[in-house]
Design an enzyme around this catalytic site. Sequence first.
Site, mmCIF file in Angstrom:
data_model
loop_
_atom_site.group_PDB
_atom_site.id
_atom_site.type_symbol
_atom_site.label_atom_id
_atom_site.label_comp_id
_atom_site.label_asym_id
_atom_site.label_seq_id
_atom_site.Cartn_x
_atom_site.Cartn_y
_atom_site.Cartn_z
ATOM 1 N N TYR A 121 -5.887 -11.588 -11.196
ATOM 2 C CA TYR A 121 -4.763 -12.076 -11.895
ATOM 3 C C TYR A 121 -4.999 -13.350 -12.655
ATOM 4 O O TYR A 121 -4.565 -14.080 -13.403
ATOM 5 C CB TYR A 121 -3.557 -12.529 -11.104
ATOM 6 C CG TYR A 121 -2.596 -11.254 -10.885
ATOM 7 C CD1 TYR A 121 -3.191 -9.804 -10.147
ATOM 8 C CD2 TYR A 121 -1.265 -11.220 -11.503
ATOM 9 C CE1 TYR A 121 -2.432 -9.032 -10.146
ATOM 10 C CE2 TYR A 121 -0.390 -10.070 -11.153
ATOM 11 C CZ TYR A 121 -0.886 -8.865 -10.671
ATOM 12 O OH TYR A 121 -0.313 -7.793 -10.496
ATOM 13 N N LYS B 82 -11.650 -3.908 -0.049
ATOM 14 C CA LYS B 82 -12.697 -2.865 -0.537
ATOM 15 C C LYS B 82 -13.908 -3.206 -0.338
ATOM 16 O O LYS B 82 -14.669 -3.330 -1.188
ATOM 17 C CB LYS B 82 -12.138 -2.484 -1.929
ATOM 18 C CG LYS B 82 -12.745 -1.462 -2.720
ATOM 19 C CD LYS B 82 -12.474 -0.164 -2.235
ATOM 20 C CE LYS B 82 -13.207 1.021 -2.638
ATOM 21 N NZ LYS B 82 -13.056 2.287 -2.172
ATOM 22 N N ASP C 253 -7.954 2.111 -0.382
ATOM 23 C CA ASP C 253 -7.551 3.372 -0.831
ATOM 24 C C ASP C 253 -7.149 4.178 0.544
ATOM 25 O O ASP C 253 -6.041 4.879 0.471
ATOM 26 C CB ASP C 253 -9.028 4.318 -1.187
ATOM 27 C CG ASP C 253 -10.037 3.939 -0.662
ATOM 28 O OD1 ASP C 253 -10.206 3.046 0.252
ATOM 29 O OD2 ASP C 253 -11.190 4.597 -0.862
ATOM 30 N N ASP D 89 -0.190 -6.176 -4.930
ATOM 31 C CA ASP D 89 0.717 -5.761 -5.991
ATOM 32 C C ASP D 89 1.085 -4.232 -5.886
ATOM 33 O O ASP D 89 2.269 -3.654 -6.039
ATOM 34 C CB ASP D 89 0.226 -5.987 -7.653
ATOM 35 C CG ASP D 89 1.111 -5.567 -8.562
ATOM 36 O OD1 ASP D 89 2.434 -5.949 -8.522
ATOM 37 O OD2 ASP D 89 0.735 -5.188 -9.597
ATOM 38 N N ASP E 295 4.652 -1.767 -4.464
ATOM 39 C CA ASP E 295 5.239 -0.845 -5.187
ATOM 40 C C ASP E 295 5.362 0.647 -4.312
ATOM 41 O O ASP E 295 6.378 1.340 -4.379
ATOM 42 C CB ASP E 295 4.763 -0.518 -6.589
ATOM 43 C CG ASP E 295 5.330 -1.177 -7.635
ATOM 44 O OD1 ASP E 295 5.764 -2.528 -7.365
ATOM 45 O OD2 ASP E 295 5.700 -1.028 -8.738
HETATM 46 C C1 IPM Z 1 5.260 -8.257 -9.075
HETATM 47 C C2 IPM Z 1 5.286 -7.944 -10.733
HETATM 48 C C3 IPM Z 1 4.369 -8.850 -11.508
HETATM 49 C C4 IPM Z 1 2.910 -8.921 -10.822
HETATM 50 C C5 IPM Z 1 4.375 -8.448 -13.135
HETATM 51 C C6 IPM Z 1 5.740 -8.693 -13.307
HETATM 52 C C7 IPM Z 1 3.552 -9.758 -13.532
HETATM 53 O O1 IPM Z 1 4.721 -6.664 -10.874
HETATM 54 O O2 IPM Z 1 6.016 -9.316 -8.714
HETATM 55 O O3 IPM Z 1 5.031 -7.416 -8.333
HETATM 56 O O4 IPM Z 1 2.036 -7.948 -11.180
HETATM 57 O O5 IPM Z 1 2.629 -9.655 -9.932
HETATM 58 MN MN MN Z 2 4.318 -5.526 -8.942
#
Ligand code: IPM
Ligand code: MN
Length: 354
Positions: free
Chosen positions: A142, A187, A219, A243, A247
């Site tokens: 990042y 990884k 993975d 990240d 999700d």
């Molecule tokens: C998160 C989001 C952010 C990230 C984006 C919006 C930049 O997806 O906080 O997980 O990738 O960190």
């Molecule tokens: Mn995210």
Amino acid sequence: MKLRIAVLAGDGIGPEIMEQGVAVTSAVARRFGHEVEYREAICGANAIDLAGDPFPEETFRTCMESDAVLFAAVGDPRYDNDPVAKVRPEQGLLAMRKRLGLYANIRPIQTFDCLVHKSPLKDEIVGGADFICIRELTGGMYFGPRKEGTDEAYDTNIYSRHEVERILRVGYRYARARRNHLTVVDKANILASSRLWRNVAMEMMKEYPDVRTDFMFVDNASMRMIQEPRFFDVIVTENTFGDILTDEGSCITGSMGLLPSASTGEHTPVFEPVHGSWPQGKGLNIANPIAQILSAAMMFEYFGLNEEGNLIRQAVQASLDAGVRTPEIQVEGGAHYGTREVGQWITGYISQNL
Ligand code: IPM
Ligand code: MN
């Protein structure tokens, strides 16, 4: 306790869920005799429009002068399909993380018994899952050097020993407060940066003999997470992997709208939902305010105010049990409740329940 809270509502559904997060915070403060002072500040697309900067200097100052930041979400479709846009709302979020030194992002993944059926995974797999993903938040790809050419582009996944060590310490601290199990996700079979993580972890694990440390390739971890989520207690991992995995983790809980997070580090801590600004839901009173409300619970807990945090959790649980739910988690044929109605129900519970 006296708390100065910076309120960064941001874009999309941000202001709507923040209104409920603030109402709940105030209700808890009243109940327990805390004094809260709010300071609103702009960020994201909204701040680009108003000040030409998604994280203006004044917002930074407000954050630095506060005890905590309640943050909702940033992002706007105007920028998503514009590859040449010079500034983007998300840059504001990254600037906030970097400038406040928020290197540790704590993302708890839990199930609610009454929502287990909402997960796309089988009940018997997700039932009872309860783990925390600790995502390194100010390093890695990042923030590493990058080149963005038309024929070639790269990002650099760079980590220093210092960065790895301090996030692993956070991991061990959480593991010790929970079930003494830390899984380092990397990884290391491919990436040099991951081998640094693994080497540092292998040195450090000797200092924590009471904690079971194991290592898992990312993975494999992504598979294990939906195959056997109860395996995990505390996961610690780099920025990009964290990240993606969180999700995926939201599918265990059943809705993104239920996941709070805390970002802590060198300066003022930030409490924010894991989900984004959901522009399609803006102004429709349908966004789930619970992730924002549980982020407020994490804020109280950060200050050692566990009873306060608990009351919020109890109120959220009660609202779910009572079927006072936003559309995406409502039971079939259940009554319609919007962002406001759910928030008001939870605030009411907190104010009345003694
Ligand atoms: C998160 C989001 C952010 C990230 C984006 C919006 C930049 O997806 O906080 O997980 O990738 O960190
Ligand atoms: Mn995210």
